[in-house]
Enzyme design. Structure first.
Site, PDB file in Angstrom:
ATOM      1  CG  ASP A 139      -6.959   4.800   4.245  1.00 55.48           C
ATOM      2  OD1 ASP A 139      -6.069   4.030   4.676  1.00 55.48           O
ATOM      3  OD2 ASP A 139      -6.804   5.913   4.315  1.00 55.48           O
ATOM      4  CG  ASP A 337      -2.933   1.910   8.409  1.00 54.50           C
ATOM      5  OD1 ASP A 337      -4.009   2.153   7.775  1.00 54.50           O
ATOM      6  OD2 ASP A 337      -1.869   2.728   8.071  1.00 54.50           O
TER       7      ASP A 337
END
Length: 453
Positions: A139, A337
């Site tokens: 992440d 992201d």
């Protein structure tokens, strides 16, 4: 024969309409390329080391290349809903001076994670001595890495692929003291959770999707590949994890704060997401998997959200034609992201992109979708003609998105309206497919290398 004739007619039309060769601005692809294979395909990717860089195989956690097939695979509608919730959470934490969605949303503390449920890609690394393999999600929107650890009472830890990590079986494990510098830094970055047993540094991460994990801030040996070790790697040893389902053992944070794997390993971090879930990609730490072939753009920051890295769009090209957009249309930047599926684009830019894309795809019938507004029924077509989309960033870096799987997902345009002009957008993982995306914090730049996986 009918499909071939249809393709020839439309390719000729596009070439005339856009004043260029169809081969340069449009790509004819078989509809079968939109769906991943049911078995893991492509060349087997192995962990490797090159000078100061190390590369790890990276796979989709719901795809056939995953170490274990997870039973919690969401539907396409759920995937879009989770992705939209992640975008809303990320952008709602941006200070109002960066732009507004038109309502009074409270600023969200930077230490809150965005969403565990939205994370789609996993790598296998090893913790402790002797080294114990663990499957962890990656992440870029998180900093602190964590594992589920023993002891964990029934019902307080979630099902995972492997047995819980047992610190008592590792000769190199140690808990972090409350008065130590790493614990003070954890407190400064708002991940701390007081002291356990009077001296152990506690950690807590609460995510926007309602999941959370807490336990003892710890350090141990992290093995990335044979001979590639991070000694005294700091991570959270979680003893209470709520509502997190999925056959993975923890999380690797790749953000910009000192708790992240990128910061602890040193150097840049990069990854390449494959075109479909049935093929592997890679995660690289150090100088990137390849030292050449990158196009770079300046890396920005989001005030109040130090984890994220941003880039600034300056132009979009659809089917060989550059959209007529002013620089102000992209004001606010784009967070890069790995955990967001669909790209969230500022309103004016999105509407222009949508209009051009719909015009280029006008021969195909549109179908309604609850989460995306540009979706197509491609049934009955053996081949589909898809316009190329290119994104240009400040400094001149231009990337041509993979066709079709970097542009379309389940027949839908992989872009959505993220809010009014001036707000911060999000560059989602569909658009990033096949590129090695490099985050070089030492030089404050983001790189893109085409056709990397």
């Amino acid at each position: 024969m009918a499909s071939l004739l249809l393709c020839i007619v439309f390719c000729s039309y596009y070439s005339i309409a856009y004043g260029g060769g169809g081969d340069q601005s449009f790509v004819t692809v078989p509809t079968s390329s939109f769906e991943p294979e049911r078995v893991c395909s492509g060349e087997r990717v192995m962990s490797e080391q090159n000078n100061s860089a190390v590369s790890l195989p990276l796979v989709h956690r719901h795809g056939p290349c995953a170490p274990s097939i997870s039973p919690d695979k969401p539907s396409f509608a759920d995937t879009l809903r989770i992705s939209r919730a992640r975008i809303n959470h990320i952008t709602s934490g941006v200070p109002r001076s960066m732009g507004s969605h038109g309502d009074e949303k409270a600023s969200i503390p930077a230490h809150l994670g965005t969403s565990v449920k939205s994370l789609e890609y996993v790598v296998t690394v090893s913790f402790g001595t002797p080294a114990v393999p663990k499957v962890v999600v990656i992440d870029t929107g998180s900093d602190l890495s964590w594992l589920q650890c023993k002891p964990c009472r029934p019902g307080e830890c979630s099902q995972q692929k492997d047995p819980l990590f047992d610190p008592s079986h590792s000769s190199t494990y140690g808990s972090v003291d409350c008065g130590s510098a790493p614990c003070k830094k954890l407190t400064a970055d708002a991940y701390a959770n007081g002291c356990a047993n009077g001296k152990q540094c506690g950690f807590l991460i609460s995510y926007a999707d309602g999941t959370s994990t807490d336990g003892v801030y710890s350090k141990d040996k992290l093995t990335l590949a044979p001979g590639v070790v991070v000694n005294n790697f700091y991570f959270g040893c979680g003893h209470d994890k709520r509502a997190v389902q999925g056959l993975y053992d923890g999380l690797l944070g790749l953000g910009r704060l000192s708790e992240s794997l990128a910061a602890q390993y040193g150097g840049a971090v990069s990854y390449c997401l494959p075109t479909v879930s049935s093929k592997p990609g890679f995660l690289a730490l150090g100088a990137g998997k390849s030292p050449s072939g990158f196009q770079f753009t300046p890396m920005g920051r989001v005030p109040g959200q130090p984890t994220f890295a941003t880039v600034t769009l300056t132009g979009i090209t659809v089917g060989g034609k550059k959209l007529n957009l002013r620089p102000s249309a992209f004001q606010g930047g784009m967070i890069v992201d790995s955990g967001t599926v669909i790209t969230g684009l500022q309103s004016t830019a999105y509407q222009a992109l949508r209009s051009a894309f719909r015009s280029a795809m006008a021969v195909y019938p549109m179908v309604p979708n609850d989460h995306l507004d540009t979706c197509y029924n491609l049934a009955g077509h053996r081949n589909v003609v898809v316009p190329k989309i290119a994104l240009t960033f400040s400094g001149g870096a231009t990337i041509n998105l993979d066709v079709p799987n970097g542009i379309l997902v389940n027949g839908c345009l992989a872009f959505a309206d993220s809010g009014l002009d001036g707000t911060t957008g999000v560059l989602g993982n569909v658009n990033q497919r096949t590129f090695e995306v490099l985050f070089d914090t030492s030089s404050s730049k983001v790189g893109f290398r085409a056709n990397a996986c």
